[in-house]
Design a protein around this motif. Structure first.
Motif, mmCIF file in Angstrom:
data_model
loop_
_atom_site.group_PDB
_atom_site.id
_atom_site.type_symbol
_atom_site.label_atom_id
_atom_site.label_comp_id
_atom_site.label_asym_id
_atom_site.label_seq_id
_atom_site.Cartn_x
_atom_site.Cartn_y
_atom_site.Cartn_z
ATOM 1 N N THR A 1 -47.616 9.090 21.710
ATOM 2 C CA THR A 1 -46.332 9.816 21.301
ATOM 3 C C THR A 1 -46.549 10.035 19.741
ATOM 4 N N SER A 2 -47.300 9.724 19.139
ATOM 5 C CA SER A 2 -47.462 9.953 17.387
ATOM 6 C C SER A 2 -48.325 11.111 17.249
ATOM 7 N N ALA A 3 -48.638 11.845 18.373
ATOM 8 C CA ALA A 3 -49.481 13.237 18.105
ATOM 9 C C ALA A 3 -48.491 14.353 17.117
ATOM 10 N N THR A 4 -49.361 15.014 16.581
ATOM 11 C CA THR A 4 -48.357 16.010 15.775
ATOM 12 C C THR A 4 -47.962 17.051 16.746
ATOM 13 N N PRO A 5 -46.790 17.526 16.899
ATOM 14 C CA PRO A 5 -46.344 18.406 17.816
ATOM 15 C C PRO A 5 -46.873 19.890 17.428
ATOM 16 N N ALA A 6 -47.223 20.521 18.516
ATOM 17 C CA ALA A 6 -47.773 22.092 18.309
ATOM 18 C C ALA A 6 -46.744 22.887 17.331
ATOM 19 N N ARG A 7 -47.453 23.740 16.855
ATOM 20 C CA ARG A 7 -46.772 24.567 15.857
ATOM 21 C C ARG A 7 -46.032 25.636 16.632
ATOM 22 N N LEU A 8 -44.652 25.667 16.287
ATOM 23 C CA LEU A 8 -43.647 26.201 16.934
ATOM 24 C C LEU A 8 -43.677 27.602 16.340
ATOM 25 N N VAL A 9 -43.831 28.508 17.426
ATOM 26 C CA VAL A 9 -43.644 30.062 17.253
ATOM 27 C C VAL A 9 -42.227 30.533 18.127
ATOM 28 N N CYS A 10 -41.390 31.257 17.725
ATOM 29 C CA CYS A 10 -40.131 31.634 17.915
ATOM 30 C C CYS A 10 -40.397 33.484 18.171
ATOM 31 N N ILE A 11 -40.164 33.883 19.326
ATOM 32 C CA ILE A 11 -40.613 35.494 19.674
ATOM 33 C C ILE A 11 -39.114 35.941 20.034
ATOM 34 N N VAL A 12 -38.758 36.824 19.190
ATOM 35 C CA VAL A 12 -37.455 37.547 19.436
ATOM 36 C C VAL A 12 -37.680 38.924 19.483
ATOM 37 N N PHE B 1 -50.114 27.230 20.653
ATOM 38 C CA PHE B 1 -48.930 27.390 19.887
ATOM 39 C C PHE B 1 -47.728 26.895 20.897
ATOM 40 N N ASP B 2 -46.360 26.324 20.652
ATOM 41 C CA ASP B 2 -45.374 26.017 21.246
ATOM 42 C C ASP B 2 -44.537 27.095 21.028
ATOM 43 N N CYS B 3 -44.221 27.897 22.188
ATOM 44 C CA CYS B 3 -43.845 29.302 22.155
ATOM 45 C C CYS B 3 -42.277 29.094 22.537
ATOM 46 N N ARG B 4 -41.295 29.792 22.091
ATOM 47 C CA ARG B 4 -39.965 30.104 22.497
ATOM 48 C C ARG B 4 -39.448 31.494 22.401
ATOM 49 N N VAL B 5 -38.746 31.814 23.647
ATOM 50 C CA VAL B 5 -38.604 33.311 23.441
ATOM 51 C C VAL B 5 -36.946 33.594 23.648
ATOM 52 N N SER C 1 -45.631 38.524 27.328
ATOM 53 C CA SER C 1 -47.109 38.607 27.086
ATOM 54 C C SER C 1 -47.442 37.730 25.949
ATOM 55 N N LEU C 2 -46.851 37.814 24.773
ATOM 56 C CA LEU C 2 -47.059 37.037 23.387
ATOM 57 C C LEU C 2 -46.979 35.654 23.749
ATOM 58 N N ALA C 3 -45.971 35.198 24.366
ATOM 59 C CA ALA C 3 -45.795 33.920 24.897
ATOM 60 C C ALA C 3 -46.962 33.309 25.550
ATOM 61 N N LEU C 4 -47.252 34.004 26.505
ATOM 62 C CA LEU C 4 -48.684 33.789 27.319
ATOM 63 C C LEU C 4 -49.873 33.568 26.594
ATOM 64 N N MET C 5 -50.164 34.607 25.745
ATOM 65 C CA MET C 5 -51.338 34.470 24.767
ATOM 66 C C MET C 5 -51.266 33.483 23.832
ATOM 67 N N LEU C 6 -50.304 33.359 23.087
ATOM 68 C CA LEU C 6 -50.044 32.324 21.920
ATOM 69 C C LEU C 6 -50.050 30.905 22.653
#
Length: 209
Positions: free
Chosen positions: A4-15, A34-38, A24-29
């Protein structure tokens, strides 16, 4: 057992208002870790902004609020962002405005994934540097005025006796101040303390209490 102490994945927000681009970007990243949110619009993003620092992949032209308008609104939020613009309609004026507003990069559609990954790496490097600087500032603010004086003297290479003579206190009092400084910075040795102060290496998380 889950770590539970692992560093969270780097967050990418796709707008982007194009679902094919978003997905497609969320899938590839996502495959790159990467932790992707659309989000399908700037308004959607502003209704549900992330609670931690992230890189924003932002379409320039969208229905409703434009990418540039959203970029200008980011400063009012309480989270740090780096912005990478994607657009098939780039011109010099628009790119200039984006960079004046501190965009990290401006890439043309259809985007070359290699170039996007390079832009994201630069963006997260800048976010990491900002986090590191702010963490050090917060730790320095936690020091008393006397502790700051002792820390400055330690950074100059003075020993306990020399610091005591310079500040008009005993070497034993210097030792007490140094111990408190090390506890606040959560370091175990003088070498760690000097590395943190002189090189600006990332500090460890401070202990609570």
């Amino acid at each position: 057992m889950t770590n539970t102490s692992a560093t969270p994945a780097r967050l990418v927000c796709i707008v982007d208002d194009d679902p094919a681009v978003r997905d497609s970007l969320a899938l590839m990243l996502g495959l790159k870790g990467f932790d992707c949110r659309v989000f399908d619009s700037a308004e959607h993003f502003l209704k549900m902004p992330p609670s931690r620092a992230c890189c924003l992949i932002l379409d320039l032209r969208m229905n409703g609020m434009s990418g540039l308008e959203l970029q200008e609104r980011l400063s009012s939020l309480q989270v740090r962002y780096e912005v990478v613009f994607l657009s098939a309609f780039a011109d010099t004026h628009v790119m200039r405005q984006a960079f004046l507003n501190q965009a990290a990069d401006f890439l043309e559609k259809p985007v070359v994934i290699k170039h996007l990954l390079e832009a994201l790496e630069r963006s997260f490097s800048r976010l990491d540097q900002t986090n590191q600087s702010q963490a050090q500032e917060q730790m320095h603010e936690a020091l008393t005025p006397r502790e700051r004086e002792v820390l400055d003297a330690v950074a100059k290479g003075l020993n306990h006796r020399e610091i005591g003579e310079a500040l008009g206190i005993s070497p034993r009092t210097v030792e007490v101040h140094k111990s408190r400084i090390m506890a606040k910075f959560d370091v175990k040795s003088l070498a760690e303390l000097l590395r943190l102060v002189l090189r600006g290496d990332r500090p460890k998380q401070q202990r609570s209490g």
